[in-house]
Design an enzyme around this catalytic site. Sequence first.
Site, short mmCIF file in Angstrom:
data_model
loop_
_atom_site.label_atom_id
_atom_site.label_comp_id
_atom_site.label_asym_id
_atom_site.label_seq_id
_atom_site.Cartn_x
_atom_site.Cartn_y
_atom_site.Cartn_z
N ASP A 177 -13.84 5.45 -4.70
CA ASP A 177 -13.31 4.95 -5.99
C ASP A 177 -14.18 5.42 -7.15
OD1 ASP A 177 -11.16 3.52 -5.03
OD2 ASP A 177 -12.27 1.64 -4.81
N ALA B 229 -15.25 -6.98 -13.83
CA ALA B 229 -16.46 -6.85 -13.01
C ALA B 229 -16.14 -7.09 -11.55
CB ALA B 229 -17.52 -7.83 -13.51
N SER C 268 0.82 -1.22 0.00
CA SER C 268 0.00 0.00 0.00
C SER C 268 0.85 1.27 0.00
CB SER C 268 -0.91 0.03 1.22
OG SER C 268 -1.54 1.28 1.29
N TYR D 218 -2.51 0.75 -12.30
CA TYR D 218 -1.57 1.87 -12.14
C TYR D 218 -0.15 1.42 -11.89
CZ TYR D 218 -2.77 1.16 -7.20
OH TYR D 218 -3.00 0.62 -5.96
N LYS E 97 -13.40 -5.02 1.03
CA LYS E 97 -14.30 -3.91 0.67
C LYS E 97 -15.78 -4.29 0.79
CE LYS E 97 -11.19 -1.42 -2.40
NZ LYS E 97 -10.95 -0.76 -3.65
N1 LIG Z 1 -6.40 3.22 -9.86
C1 LIG Z 1 -6.95 2.91 -8.72
O1 LIG Z 1 -7.11 3.73 -7.80
C2 LIG Z 1 -7.44 1.49 -8.55
C3 LIG Z 1 -8.38 1.18 -7.57
C4 LIG Z 1 -8.82 -0.15 -7.47
C5 LIG Z 1 -8.28 -1.11 -8.33
N2 LIG Z 1 -7.34 -0.75 -9.25
C6 LIG Z 1 -6.77 -1.74 -10.19
O2 LIG Z 1 -7.83 -2.32 -10.94
C7 LIG Z 1 -7.53 -3.70 -11.21
C8 LIG Z 1 -8.67 -4.56 -10.70
O3 LIG Z 1 -8.77 -4.39 -9.30
P1 LIG Z 1 -10.05 -4.93 -8.48
O4 LIG Z 1 -9.93 -4.34 -7.12
O5 LIG Z 1 -11.29 -4.69 -9.23
O6 LIG Z 1 -9.70 -6.49 -8.42
P2 LIG Z 1 -10.73 -7.73 -8.37
O7 LIG Z 1 -11.95 -7.37 -7.62
O8 LIG Z 1 -9.90 -8.88 -7.91
O9 LIG Z 1 -11.13 -7.97 -9.91
C9 LIG Z 1 -10.18 -8.41 -10.85
C10 LIG Z 1 -10.81 -8.31 -12.24
O10 LIG Z 1 -9.79 -8.62 -13.19
C11 LIG Z 1 -10.24 -9.72 -13.99
N3 LIG Z 1 -9.09 -10.54 -14.37
C12 LIG Z 1 -8.10 -10.96 -13.57
N4 LIG Z 1 -7.20 -11.66 -14.28
C13 LIG Z 1 -7.65 -11.70 -15.56
C14 LIG Z 1 -7.16 -12.27 -16.76
N5 LIG Z 1 -6.03 -12.96 -16.78
N6 LIG Z 1 -7.87 -12.11 -17.89
C15 LIG Z 1 -9.03 -11.40 -17.88
N7 LIG Z 1 -9.54 -10.84 -16.77
C16 LIG Z 1 -8.86 -10.97 -15.62
C17 LIG Z 1 -11.21 -10.48 -13.11
O11 LIG Z 1 -12.04 -11.28 -13.90
P3 LIG Z 1 -12.81 -12.55 -13.28
O12 LIG Z 1 -14.06 -12.03 -12.66
O13 LIG Z 1 -13.05 -13.41 -14.47
O14 LIG Z 1 -11.88 -13.18 -12.29
C18 LIG Z 1 -11.93 -9.31 -12.45
O15 LIG Z 1 -12.87 -8.73 -13.30
C19 LIG Z 1 -6.21 -3.98 -10.52
O16 LIG Z 1 -5.17 -3.86 -11.44
C20 LIG Z 1 -6.10 -2.88 -9.47
O17 LIG Z 1 -4.77 -2.56 -9.16
C21 LIG Z 1 -6.93 0.52 -9.38
#
Ligand SMILES: NC(=O)c1ccc[n+]([C@@H]2O[C@H](COP(=O)([O-])OP(=O)(O)OC[C@H]3O[C@@H](n4cnc5c(N)ncnc54)[C@H](OP(=O)(O)O)[C@@H]3O)[C@@H](O)[C@H]2O)c1
Length: 498
Positions: A317, A355, A230, A444, A279
């Site tokens: 977010d 999603a 973090s 990011y 969350k």
């Molecule tokens: N910029 C920011 O402030 C911020 C904030 C939050 C998150 N993020 C970023 O957003 C991304 C997702 O975070 P999250 O919190 O939403 O995580 P999460 O709840 O674990 O969701 C992960 C997502 O990625 C998909 N995924 C993972 N591996 C994949 C692959 N090999 N091929 C296709 N789809 C894949 C998953 O699909 P399935 O449902 O099929 O598993 C799911 O939709 C991360 O990179 C995180 O660092 C950024």
Amino acid sequence: MLASMERAKEEGADLVELHIDCMSFSHISEVEQLLNQRTLPAIVSFRLNSASASSRGECKTKTKSRCLQILRLAVQLDVEFVEIDLEVAFDGIADFMNARSNSKIIVSTYVNSGRPSTEKLGNLIACLQSTGADVIKLVVDVVYITDVAPVFNMFTHCQVPLIARAVGDRGLISQLLGPKFGAFLVWGSLGGTSIPGLPPLLSIKQVYKLEHINASTKVFGVISNPVGHSKGPVLHNPAFRHTGYNGIYVPLLVDDVKKFFRVYSCADFAGFSVGIPHKEAAVGCCDEVDPLAKSIGAVNTVIRRPTDGKLIGYNTDCEACITAIEDAMRERQVANGEVSHTSPIAGKVFVLVGAGGAGRALAFGAKNRGARVFIFNRNFERAKALAQAVSGQALPYERLDTFRPENGMILANASSVGMQPNSDRTPVSKEALGAYNLVFDAVYTPRDTRLLREAAEVGAIVVSGVEMFVRQALGQFKLFTGGLAPEDFMRRIVYQQF
Ligand SMILES: NC(=O)c1ccc[n+]([C@@H]2O[C@H](COP(=O)([O-])OP(=O)(O)OC[C@H]3O[C@@H](n4cnc5c(N)ncnc54)[C@H](OP(=O)(O)O)[C@@H]3O)[C@@H](O)[C@H]2O)c1
């Protein structure tokens, strides 16, 4: 040991602890030489049950006698602090007290049974105090972060200065919050190395600046598992100081979020960021949840309301990513001489990949702004459930590259595709990107993802996940302090860190 001492001095330590049991020496004169050459005030200790003692294969009686010999030498040499184990305290303390000039005597004990109760620790504190020590020290094994709370309680019980440490990853807050509860001292590790449960000394001095922490300091932190990655501490701590707010922001390695809120329920634990995987569970821990966070089904911020102590959940977010997209589109509109009083997202085709948590925030944000939301996710059932919640449409993941109902669409990647260490990957091919007016990537790390690079190459407006990160953090900081966030200052820190 002398070299480490020099390093500790350079990194800003006030004193060092010298575990003489770890030292290999053939004659006690070598220990004398070390103590005489010390360049910082020191605690001299000799642990009876350390690995080094057992590796020498010594019997307990011999180890005890060697221990007393070393500690007596330290007293004679006027070392600032001499630490004696409770197990041998009554054999040596009277002797040390009589012989000392300026040395302070610390009596210590190590509790390795895990999950100690307040009652058990209270009895130990009474026993340590009964030795007549100047300072007492408690080292405790903990299993969960909630086991550290009884350790904090000991500070109010104690009549003499207390040093307390909870060992392991989940004990880290015993050091970071120690000064708030009145700890006599806390430890840091040398050379930026991370030892479970010990903050690096450099971060104590540069990030947390523990010398400013006092009993009135409000505690904030990020509840997550894992939590080590973090960036919150390097952002929020300097921002507190910049605004003159008496707060500290620490990593909180939490296994059971419900229990965490139950145990750390006092007003001083004032606000939290919530990360993976808590969350959704955190929603159920709040007394009230902001309507937007409720509809998303996830909170990333929890505040303890000062007036009644109730926990209120928010999701920063959603606004963070949607306003980042809107502002970038407005900027382009202004550059083109266009004027619009509605959201530039309204009526647009909004293609969302992913999603999960970030995907849900984007989907609800886009829906609220009046976009037509299309969701692609590797797990189709998840895409369908989210599409239903936002009155959007779910489509099979394989169709993402060929989906082109119109030009000028918005693409938002909320999947982890392209994230380090797989930064050579992208969710949408470069050929397909021509259909998009704007491309946003929640990923990011790295800041400049392959998706964003290729989108820029085909002329799309690009918005980075770092911008979302800054905005959600600004939203949290405002909720934490009940005021404004130092935007330029926080922005500068984030863009330097990523
Ligand atoms: N910029 C920011 O402030 C911020 C904030 C939050 C998150 N993020 C970023 O957003 C991304 C997702 O975070 P999250 O919190 O939403 O995580 P999460 O709840 O674990 O969701 C992960 C997502 O990625 C998909 N995924 C993972 N591996 C994949 C692959 N090999 N091929 C296709 N789809 C894949 C998953 O699909 P399935 O449902 O099929 O598993 C799911 O939709 C991360 O990179 C995180 O660092 C950024």
